[in-house]
Design a protein around this motif. Sequence first.
Motif, PDB file in Angstrom:
ATOM      1  N   GLN A 189       0.835  -1.210   0.000  1.00 11.92           N
ATOM      2  CA  GLN A 189       0.000   0.000   0.000  1.00 11.92           C
ATOM      3  C   GLN A 189       0.867   1.256   0.000  1.00 11.92           C
ATOM      4  O   GLN A 189       0.581   2.212  -0.697  1.00 11.92           O
ATOM      5  CB  GLN A 189      -0.932   0.025   1.213  1.00 11.92           C
ATOM      6  CG  GLN A 189      -1.991  -1.043   1.223  1.00 11.92           C
ATOM      7  CD  GLN A 189      -2.876  -0.978  -0.014  1.00 11.92           C
ATOM      8  OE1 GLN A 189      -2.812  -1.847  -0.868  1.00 11.92           O
ATOM      9  NE2 GLN A 189      -3.678   0.040  -0.120  1.00 11.92           N
ATOM     10  N   GLN A 190       1.930   1.241   0.801  1.00  9.81           N
ATOM     11  CA  GLN A 190       2.815   2.402   0.871  1.00  9.81           C
ATOM     12  C   GLN A 190       3.582   2.582  -0.429  1.00  9.81           C
ATOM     13  O   GLN A 190       3.873   3.703  -0.820  1.00  9.81           O
ATOM     14  CB  GLN A 190       3.766   2.276   2.056  1.00  9.81           C
ATOM     15  CG  GLN A 190       3.071   2.483   3.380  1.00  9.81           C
ATOM     16  CD  GLN A 190       3.961   2.223   4.573  1.00  9.81           C
ATOM     17  OE1 GLN A 190       4.991   1.551   4.461  1.00  9.81           O
ATOM     18  NE2 GLN A 190       3.558   2.711   5.730  1.00  9.81           N
ATOM     19  N   ALA A 191       3.905   1.485  -1.098  1.00  5.15           N
ATOM     20  CA  ALA A 191       4.615   1.576  -2.376  1.00  5.15           C
ATOM     21  C   ALA A 191       3.717   2.188  -3.449  1.00  5.15           C
ATOM     22  O   ALA A 191       4.201   2.885  -4.346  1.00  5.15           O
ATOM     23  CB  ALA A 191       5.087   0.197  -2.814  1.00  5.15           C
ATOM     24  N   LYS A 192       2.419   1.963  -3.362  1.00  6.12           N
ATOM     25  CA  LYS A 192       1.474   2.523  -4.327  1.00  6.12           C
ATOM     26  C   LYS A 192       1.271   4.019  -4.119  1.00  6.12           C
ATOM     27  O   LYS A 192       0.920   4.731  -5.044  1.00  6.12           O
ATOM     28  CB  LYS A 192       0.113   1.827  -4.214  1.00  6.12           C
ATOM     29  CG  LYS A 192       0.104   0.415  -4.738  1.00  6.12           C
ATOM     30  CD  LYS A 192      -1.275  -0.179  -4.572  1.00  6.12           C
ATOM     31  CE  LYS A 192      -1.327  -1.611  -5.034  1.00  6.12           C
ATOM     32  NZ  LYS A 192      -2.649  -2.212  -4.798  1.00  6.12           N
ATOM     33  N   GLN A 193       1.471   4.488  -2.908  1.00  7.24           N
ATOM     34  CA  GLN A 193       1.213   5.885  -2.547  1.00  7.24           C
ATOM     35  C   GLN A 193       1.967   6.880  -3.435  1.00  7.24           C
ATOM     36  O   GLN A 193       1.359   7.790  -3.972  1.00  7.24           O
ATOM     37  CB  GLN A 193       1.561   6.102  -1.073  1.00  7.24           C
ATOM     38  CG  GLN A 193       0.770   7.145  -0.379  1.00  7.24           C
ATOM     39  CD  GLN A 193      -0.712   6.800  -0.256  1.00  7.24           C
ATOM     40  OE1 GLN A 193      -1.144   5.687  -0.483  1.00  7.24           O
ATOM     41  NE2 GLN A 193      -1.491   7.776   0.101  1.00  7.24           N
TER      42      GLN A 193
END
Length: 124
Positions: A108-112
Amino acid sequence: MDVEALAVVPMRKSKRSEVVQRRIRRPFSVTEVEALVQAVEKLGTGRWRDVKLRAFDNAKHRTYVDLKDKWKTLVHTARIAPQQRRGEPVPQELLDRVLKAHAYWSQQQAKQPLKQQSETCRLL
């Protein structure tokens, strides 16, 4: 702060003879680990104050930094062989949940940043 959670430790030599109070280290119980895993599954990593308020509001001896550090240790513990683990044993089922939650929230953080980049491009 709990009075019983403090230890009196003399400071290094200084001009004044003062006393510093340090917290006594308390290992996490399996119940606390369960509460931490449950809160991170719902809220994610990086929101440690929210995790503290949700799952550890009444635990005055736990800070949000304690929770962050314990999560980091749990992720490490879940990745190493059982014979290399120390301390109170954490059930394998909980460690499996730690790895699953860690993978999910890392993704999720990588998609941010991608989301923010596309929004910036649209504005230009």
